[in-house]
Design an enzyme around this catalytic site. Structure first.
Site, PDB file in Angstrom:
ATOM      1  CD  GLU A 194     -49.327-112.870 -10.072  1.00  0.00           C
ATOM      2  OE1 GLU A 194     -49.016-113.995  -9.667  1.00  0.00           O
ATOM      3  OE2 GLU A 194     -48.598-111.867  -9.921  1.00  0.00           O
ATOM      4  CG  ASP A 212     -43.905-104.445  -6.047  1.00  0.00           C
ATOM      5  OD1 ASP A 212     -43.656-105.550  -6.569  1.00  0.00           O
ATOM      6  OD2 ASP A 212     -45.025-104.117  -5.619  1.00  0.00           O
ATOM      7  CE1 TYR A 251     -44.573-115.033  -6.442  1.00  0.00           C
ATOM      8  CE2 TYR A 251     -46.596-114.218  -7.424  1.00  0.00           C
ATOM      9  CZ  TYR A 251     -45.227-114.183  -7.311  1.00  0.00           C
ATOM     10  OH  TYR A 251     -44.506-113.288  -8.067  1.00  0.00           O
TER      11      TYR A 251
END
Lengths: 408, 267
Positions: B53, B64, B179
């Site tokens: 990734e 994040d 994911y």
């Protein structure tokens, strides 16, 4: 022709949360179920008379609504043109329009069983309003505020702490309002079960822009009644300052379908829109992009990286603008202009000396535009400006710019 | 679906035949500079990464934690752009034509470039899939559907808040793999526990035939092993990016990646 194209400007957003191409729901999957739940709860509350009864009661007895519509006689005489009215939302409890919306969101949070409220704040007005209403309802309150803003809005930081809120200075990114919003979103994604995110402006993922607009529309609804009672007709021009755009949207919305009413939003021009991004005028100097859950006009570089704006007013210091404004701009229903720091400071002083009203720096931008256009308009032209906040919080900033030593 | 197999599909077919779990690594393109990150990237397959990734830096990475925020900041400060990230992939492809590359990031830089132009360039550079954090199924018409039409996989995040009612909608236009975000939170935060994640992976596998890879909160070879054991593989990002942030050499970073990969492959 325009009448054929649009039956109404008041039907947005569509079921995808869009105003034209603007708006939407650009959030991570973790948050998606939460905003769908919020949307369902709001849709239900919107048509529930008991919800609005509670809002009306709090607006009247806790906030002090309706706020007066004041004829600014000396300002009108001084400028020598249009008849100027000020919508006195700075007289609200906590000193700005922000609380109109916060009450609505906190009542929704209670309906949803949420016990912890988070908010972002720039100038601190939304943070103070959120801390206030949380105190009123005994809810835990956490406010994210850019470290830069914590410094330049110290009085509001202390107010929030007095009200029992936890103020978290945000140092990530550049430490301003947009970074505070990033950290609030990071908090929300981490504390999904018990936390409600109380957004302070008409931005963010659907349903926030529409919901905040609906709560702030009390401003325009009151103006409509008040001006009709005073003048027997609708105003000719409405003017409001715009950061994210909630006070402007609240003033404009009830008039969107009245073609005779001209709408003007005033963005923060900082040191001038032509200078290299030393401004926060998203519509004048930005282009469409996606940030904080919605598509709207953003200050960004060629590669789609978000730029920091500049404004003397921490409340206007945001690189985006509510998506409904972006749409009203593109379809031409509202006009958007910009005012520099220096022009806003002049307007600030004029309001103090002529009307005995110390305005916040945010509506000082709107007033500066009034100063520009009022002299060019006929005396029977009715102009209503939203005095959306009072200037107590700004006296230190203004003193600094005027070279006045506050240490006595 | 009759679509051409991507490198991602081929890789999972091979891993399945070998009875192995996938080890997926994340690094930020251009962190701390283009040359160093390309060197690390080129070394990842030999260190045991099955899929790479590649983060696209963005000023406002809302999902994040501090580790990846700072990595993006370093990359941007070093002059990284979307074009340079695409060039980096093209350079990688000159010596590696099999390791799948998934670009991961936020929508605005892609939207700013123009979706059509981005997809043309991404395909030409040798990218196989996309993970775009702020594009939920509700916004599929923006990029997900055009990307799949262009032959790229669009990999979706499923999270603990994605309930059974919503899961089919999330799976509908997902391809390549799913994911699963092991925690509610941001990257590099709380540690994922295999015991909590196992039933969630089973819940998702009941709704899709795609491999389910687990990420967020995995930092050690032991955690990689225990998480990989209950899924089709795991992703490690912040733990690798942190080393780059500490100024470790590519060789040191890749040595740690090899340890983490060994853990995942024991799973």
């Amino acid at each position: 022709m325009a009448d054929d194209l649009f039956n109404s400007f008041m039907t947005g957003p569509d079921e995808r949360g869009r105003f034209g191409i603007f708006g939407g729901r650009f959030v991570s999957e973790t948050l998606m179920p939460l905003i769908l739940e919020l949307e369902a709860c709001y849709e239900h509350a919107k048509t529930d008379p008991s919800f609005w009864a509670q809002m009306d009661d709090l607006w009247k007895h806790y906030v002090g609504r309706p706020s007066p519509l004041y004829f600014a006689e000396r300002l009108t005489a001084h400028l020598g043109g249009a008849k100027i009215y000020l919508k006195r939302d700075e007289l609200n409890h906590t000193g700005a329009h922000k609380i109109n919306n916060v009450l609505g969101q906190i009542l929704l949070a209670r309906r949803m069983g949420k016990t912890r409220i988070i908010a972002e704040t720039g100038a601190g007005q939304h943070g103070v309003a959120t801390a206030t209403v949380c105190a009123r309802f005994g809810l835990k309150c956490v406010v994210y505020m850019g470290a830069t803003d914590v410094e330049r809005q110290a009085p509001n930081v202390f107010r929030m702490r007095l009200l029992g809120a936890e103020v978290i200075p945000v140092t990530s990114g550049r430490g301003t309002l947009k970074d505070a919003m990033n950290d609030a979103l990071r908090d929300w994604v981490t504390n999904v079960r018990d936390t409600f995110y109380c957004i302070g402006t008409v931005a963010g993922p659907h349903p926030y822009p529409a919901m905040v607009r609906d709560f702030q529309s009390i401003i325009g609804k009151e103006v409509r009644e008040q001006i009709t009672e005073r003048e027997g007709r609708l105003p000719d021009t409405l003017i409001a300052a715009i950061g994210g755009g909630s006070n402007a949207m609240g003033l404009f919305f009830p008039f969107l379908d009245d073609a005779s009413v001209q709408l003007i939003g005033v963005e923060a021009g900082g040191k001038g829109v032509n200078a290299k991004m030393e401004h926060c005028a998203s519509l004048t100097g930005g282009r469409p992009g996606v940030l904080h859950g919605n598509r709207t006009y953003l200050l960004q570089d060629e590669d789609g990286q978000i730029l920091e704006g500049h404004s003397i007013s921490a409340g206007l210091d945001y690189p985006g603008i509510g998506p409904e404004h972006a749409w009203l701009h593109d379809v031409g229903r509202a006009q958007y202009v910009s005012i520099t720091d220096i022009e806003a400071l002049e307007a600030f002083q004029l309001s103090c000396t002529l009307e005995g009203i110390i305005p916040a720096l945010e509506p000082s931008h709107a007033l500066a535009h009034v100063m520009k256009i009022a002299p060019t308009l006929p005396k029977d032209h009715l102009l209503v400006m939203n005095m959306c906040g009072r200037g107590d919080k700004d006296i230190f900033t203004v003193a600094k710019h005027l070279g006045f030593d506050m240490k006595i | 679906m009759g679509r051409q197999m991507t490198r991602i599909d081929t890789t999972f077919a091979r891993l399945k035949a070998e009875g192995r779990k996938a080890f997926v690594t994340y690094i930020m393109a251009g962190d701390p500079d283009l040359e160093t990150s390309l060197e690390v990237m080129k070394g990842l397959p030999a260190a045991g990464a099955d899929i790479i990734e590649l983060g696209m830096p963005f000023t406002d990475p809302m999902a994040d934690g501090p580790t990846i925020q700072l990595a993006g900041q370093r990359a941007l400060d070093g002059g990284q752009t979307l074009q340079k990230t695409l060039d980096m992939v093209a350079a990688f492809r000159q010596t590696d034509t099999t390791t799948p590359i998934v670009m991961m990031g936020y929508y605005n830089p892609i939207y700013s470039r123009g979706v059509e132009r981005f997809l043309t360039d991404a395909t030409a550079a040798g990218i196989d899939g996309l993970i775009v954090v702020d594009l939920p199924p509700e916004e599929d018409s923006e990029l997900c559907l055009p990307a799949q039409a262009a032959g790229l996989n669009f990999i979706r995040l499923a999270t603990p808040t994605t309930d059974d009612e919503r899961l089919p909608k999330v799976m509908q236009n997902t391809s390549g793999f799913v994911y699963y975000v092991s925690i509610t939170g941001i990257t590099g935060a709380a540690a994922a526990q295999a015991a909590d994640v196992a039933p969630e992976v089973a819940r998702i596998k009941a709704k899709t035939d795609l491999p389910v890879i687990v990420g967020f909160g995995i930092t050690t070879p032991e955690a990689a092993q225990s998480i990989a054991a209950i899924a089709d593989g795991c992703v490690i990002g912040s733990a690798i990016v942190k080393l780059i942030g500490e100024g470790r050499t590519p060789a040191e970073v890749l040595a740690r990646v090899a340890d983490l990969a060994a853990g995942a492959h024991r799973g």
